[in-house]
Enzyme design. Structure first.
Site, PDB file in Angstrom:
ATOM      1  N   CYS A   1       0.830  -1.199   0.000  1.00 51.81           N
ATOM      2  CA  CYS A   1       0.000   0.000   0.000  1.00 51.81           C
ATOM      3  C   CYS A   1       0.870   1.257   0.000  1.00 51.81           C
ATOM      4  O   CYS A   1       1.694   1.477   0.898  1.00 51.81           O
ATOM      5  CB  CYS A   1      -0.924  -0.011   1.218  1.00 51.81           C
ATOM      6  SG  CYS A   1      -1.843   1.512   1.391  1.00 51.81           S
TER       7      CYS A   1
ATOM      8  N   HIS B   1      -4.136   0.888   8.379  1.00 51.93           N
ATOM      9  CA  HIS B   1      -4.590   0.538   7.032  1.00 51.93           C
ATOM     10  C   HIS B   1      -6.055   0.123   7.074  1.00 51.93           C
ATOM     11  O   HIS B   1      -6.390  -0.943   7.584  1.00 51.93           O
ATOM     12  CB  HIS B   1      -3.754  -0.586   6.418  1.00 51.93           C
ATOM     13  CG  HIS B   1      -4.192  -0.916   5.020  1.00 51.93           C
ATOM     14  ND1 HIS B   1      -3.666  -0.306   3.908  1.00 51.93           N
ATOM     15  CD2 HIS B   1      -5.157  -1.754   4.560  1.00 51.93           C
ATOM     16  CE1 HIS B   1      -4.264  -0.764   2.823  1.00 51.93           C
ATOM     17  NE2 HIS B   1      -5.174  -1.651   3.194  1.00 51.93           N
TER      18      HIS B   1
ATOM     19  N   HIS C   1     -10.491  13.386   0.679  1.00 52.48           N
ATOM     20  CA  HIS C   1      -9.968  14.497  -0.135  1.00 52.48           C
ATOM     21  C   HIS C   1     -10.459  15.805   0.486  1.00 52.48           C
ATOM     22  O   HIS C   1     -11.666  15.994   0.698  1.00 52.48           O
ATOM     23  CB  HIS C   1     -10.513  14.426  -1.567  1.00 52.48           C
ATOM     24  CG  HIS C   1     -10.056  13.250  -2.366  1.00 52.48           C
ATOM     25  ND1 HIS C   1      -9.000  13.305  -3.252  1.00 52.48           N
ATOM     26  CD2 HIS C   1     -10.526  11.975  -2.422  1.00 52.48           C
ATOM     27  CE1 HIS C   1      -8.843  12.126  -3.833  1.00 52.48           C
ATOM     28  NE2 HIS C   1      -9.751  11.299  -3.351  1.00 52.48           N
TER      29      HIS C   1
ATOM     30  N   ASN D   1     -14.077   8.685  -1.781  1.00 50.07           N
ATOM     31  CA  ASN D   1     -14.463   7.800  -2.870  1.00 50.07           C
ATOM     32  C   ASN D   1     -14.403   6.367  -2.354  1.00 50.07           C
ATOM     33  O   ASN D   1     -13.396   5.960  -1.755  1.00 50.07           O
ATOM     34  CB  ASN D   1     -13.521   7.946  -4.070  1.00 50.07           C
ATOM     35  CG  ASN D   1     -13.701   9.266  -4.775  1.00 50.07           C
ATOM     36  OD1 ASN D   1     -14.832   9.754  -4.893  1.00 50.07           O
ATOM     37  ND2 ASN D   1     -12.619   9.868  -5.233  1.00 50.07           N
TER      38      ASN D   1
ATOM     39  N   HIS E   1      -6.626   2.647   0.467  1.00 51.67           N
ATOM     40  CA  HIS E   1      -6.366   2.994   1.870  1.00 51.67           C
ATOM     41  C   HIS E   1      -7.239   4.220   2.095  1.00 51.67           C
ATOM     42  O   HIS E   1      -7.066   5.245   1.400  1.00 51.67           O
ATOM     43  CB  HIS E   1      -4.871   3.291   2.069  1.00 51.67           C
ATOM     44  CG  HIS E   1      -4.474   3.673   3.464  1.00 51.67           C
ATOM     45  ND1 HIS E   1      -3.392   3.081   4.115  1.00 51.67           N
ATOM     46  CD2 HIS E   1      -4.973   4.596   4.321  1.00 51.67           C
ATOM     47  CE1 HIS E   1      -3.270   3.624   5.321  1.00 51.67           C
ATOM     48  NE2 HIS E   1      -4.211   4.558   5.465  1.00 51.67           N
TER      49      HIS E   1
ATOM     50  N   CYS F   1       0.390   3.513   3.059  1.00 51.49           N
ATOM     51  CA  CYS F   1       1.088   2.992   4.246  1.00 51.49           C
ATOM     52  C   CYS F   1       2.578   3.327   4.170  1.00 51.49           C
ATOM     53  O   CYS F   1       3.198   3.667   5.185  1.00 51.49           O
ATOM     54  CB  CYS F   1       0.892   1.485   4.364  1.00 51.49           C
ATOM     55  SG  CYS F   1      -0.703   1.000   5.070  1.00 51.49           S
TER      56      CYS F   1
ATOM     57  N   HIS G   1      -9.091   7.460   2.464  1.00 53.14           N
ATOM     58  CA  HIS G   1      -8.567   8.829   2.417  1.00 53.14           C
ATOM     59  C   HIS G   1      -9.714   9.800   2.179  1.00 53.14           C
ATOM     60  O   HIS G   1     -10.620   9.544   1.389  1.00 53.14           O
ATOM     61  CB  HIS G   1      -7.505   8.985   1.329  1.00 53.14           C
ATOM     62  CG  HIS G   1      -7.935   8.471  -0.010  1.00 53.14           C
ATOM     63  ND1 HIS G   1      -7.935   7.137  -0.332  1.00 53.14           N
ATOM     64  CD2 HIS G   1      -8.395   9.120  -1.110  1.00 53.14           C
ATOM     65  CE1 HIS G   1      -8.374   6.968  -1.556  1.00 53.14           C
ATOM     66  NE2 HIS G   1      -8.665   8.164  -2.062  1.00 53.14           N
TER      67      HIS G   1
ATOM     68  N   THR H   1      -9.187   4.731  -6.449  1.00 57.08           N
ATOM     69  CA  THR H   1      -7.971   4.141  -7.017  1.00 57.08           C
ATOM     70  C   THR H   1      -6.965   3.716  -5.955  1.00 57.08           C
ATOM     71  O   THR H   1      -6.135   2.847  -6.200  1.00 57.08           O
ATOM     72  CB  THR H   1      -7.268   5.126  -7.979  1.00 57.08           C
ATOM     73  OG1 THR H   1      -6.940   6.319  -7.260  1.00 57.08           O
ATOM     74  CG2 THR H   1      -8.155   5.454  -9.157  1.00 57.08           C
TER      75      THR H   1
ATOM     76  N   ASP I   1      -2.027  16.002  -2.307  1.00 57.58           N
ATOM     77  CA  ASP I   1      -2.257  15.066  -3.408  1.00 57.58           C
ATOM     78  C   ASP I   1      -1.206  15.304  -4.488  1.00 57.58           C
ATOM     79  O   ASP I   1      -0.880  16.449  -4.824  1.00 57.58           O
ATOM     80  CB  ASP I   1      -3.667  15.260  -3.985  1.00 57.58           C
ATOM     81  CG  ASP I   1      -4.099  14.084  -4.837  1.00 57.58           C
ATOM     82  OD1 ASP I   1      -5.017  13.353  -4.431  1.00 57.58           O
ATOM     83  OD2 ASP I   1      -3.505  13.900  -5.921  1.00 57.58           O
TER      84      ASP I   1
HETATM   85  P1  AMP Z   1      -9.106   8.146  -5.164  1.00 56.98           P
HETATM   86  O1  AMP Z   1      -9.380   8.204  -6.640  1.00 56.98           O
HETATM   87  O2  AMP Z   1     -10.198   8.722  -4.325  1.00 56.98           O
HETATM   88  O3  AMP Z   1      -8.711   6.743  -4.736  1.00 56.98           O
HETATM   89  O4  AMP Z   1      -7.886   9.127  -4.928  1.00 56.98           O
HETATM   90  C1  AMP Z   1      -6.544   8.711  -4.847  1.00 56.98           C
HETATM   91  C2  AMP Z   1      -5.704   9.956  -4.879  1.00 56.98           C
HETATM   92  O5  AMP Z   1      -4.387   9.611  -4.485  1.00 56.98           O
HETATM   93  C3  AMP Z   1      -5.606  10.609  -6.256  1.00 56.98           C
HETATM   94  O6  AMP Z   1      -6.113  11.945  -6.175  1.00 56.98           O
HETATM   95  C4  AMP Z   1      -4.107  10.569  -6.558  1.00 56.98           C
HETATM   96  O7  AMP Z   1      -3.665  11.732  -7.231  1.00 56.98           O
HETATM   97  C5  AMP Z   1      -3.515  10.463  -5.174  1.00 56.98           C
HETATM   98  N1  AMP Z   1      -2.186   9.852  -5.109  1.00 56.98           N
HETATM   99  C6  AMP Z   1      -1.784   8.683  -5.672  1.00 56.98           C
HETATM  100  N2  AMP Z   1      -0.493   8.428  -5.351  1.00 56.98           N
HETATM  101  C7  AMP Z   1      -0.083   9.449  -4.570  1.00 56.98           C
HETATM  102  C8  AMP Z   1       1.159   9.770  -3.929  1.00 56.98           C
HETATM  103  N3  AMP Z   1       2.234   8.981  -4.038  1.00 56.98           N
HETATM  104  N4  AMP Z   1       1.234  10.920  -3.216  1.00 56.98           N
HETATM  105  C9  AMP Z   1       0.154  11.737  -3.107  1.00 56.98           C
HETATM  106  N5  AMP Z   1      -1.042  11.480  -3.683  1.00 56.98           N
HETATM  107  C10 AMP Z   1      -1.161  10.361  -4.411  1.00 56.98           C
HETATM  108 ZN    ZN Z   2      -2.396   1.317   3.627  1.00 54.63          ZN
END
Ligand code: AMP
Ligand code: ZN
Length: 124
Positions: free
Chosen positions: A13, A55, A111, A96, A107, A16, A109, A104, A39
């Protein structure tokens, strides 16, 4: 892309790893239970991801056993919004969960989006 289960089992992850400090990030906030960072692909002038240190895959994965996450989340939003100067102008918060919401990163999160006038549309 790893499934939620694989990401957990394989300890692959990305969030993580960010929390553990083995992947870089632009950290904006941390307490005992919550970590927050910018982000990597911001969709607003302020776009922060607020995540539990534990996690947890998504909202469906939060229960009475780990509800300390939600107990800390709103306080984190308040502190980060104030710190980044968007508490007064307003902001949007989005979870989401699953395919239809285009999750995507598996874990949990939140926004936190702000710093610009957004439209009234939530589903695009
Ligand atoms: P979601 O589509 O709600 O799962 O959002 C996942 C978010 O994680 C997206 O807005 C990505 O731009 C962001 N993201 C993916 N990898 C990273 C990373 N290494 N550092 C910061 N943000 C990330
Ligand atoms: Zn995680």
């Amino acid at each position: 892309m790893l499934s939620p289960t694989d990401a957990f089992k394989n300890k692959e992850c990305i969030f993580c790893k960010i929390i553990a400090g083995t992947l870089p990030c632009e950290k904006v906030y941390e307490n005992d239970h919550i970590f927050a960072f910018r982000d990597i692909s911001p969709q607003a002038p302020v776009h922060v991801l607020i995540v539990p240190k534990q996690h947890v895959v998504d909202i469906l994965d939060v229960s009475s056993e780990n509800s300390v996450i939600f107990q800390n989340l709103f306080g984190a939003v308040q502190q980060i919004a104030a710190k980044l100067g968007i508490a007064g102008s307003g902001f949007r918060t989005v979870f989401n969960s699953g395919d239809h919401a285009c999750q995507t990163m598996y874990h949990l999160h939140l926004h936190l989006l702000g710093g610009t006038q957004m439209s009234g549309s939530l589903v695009g």
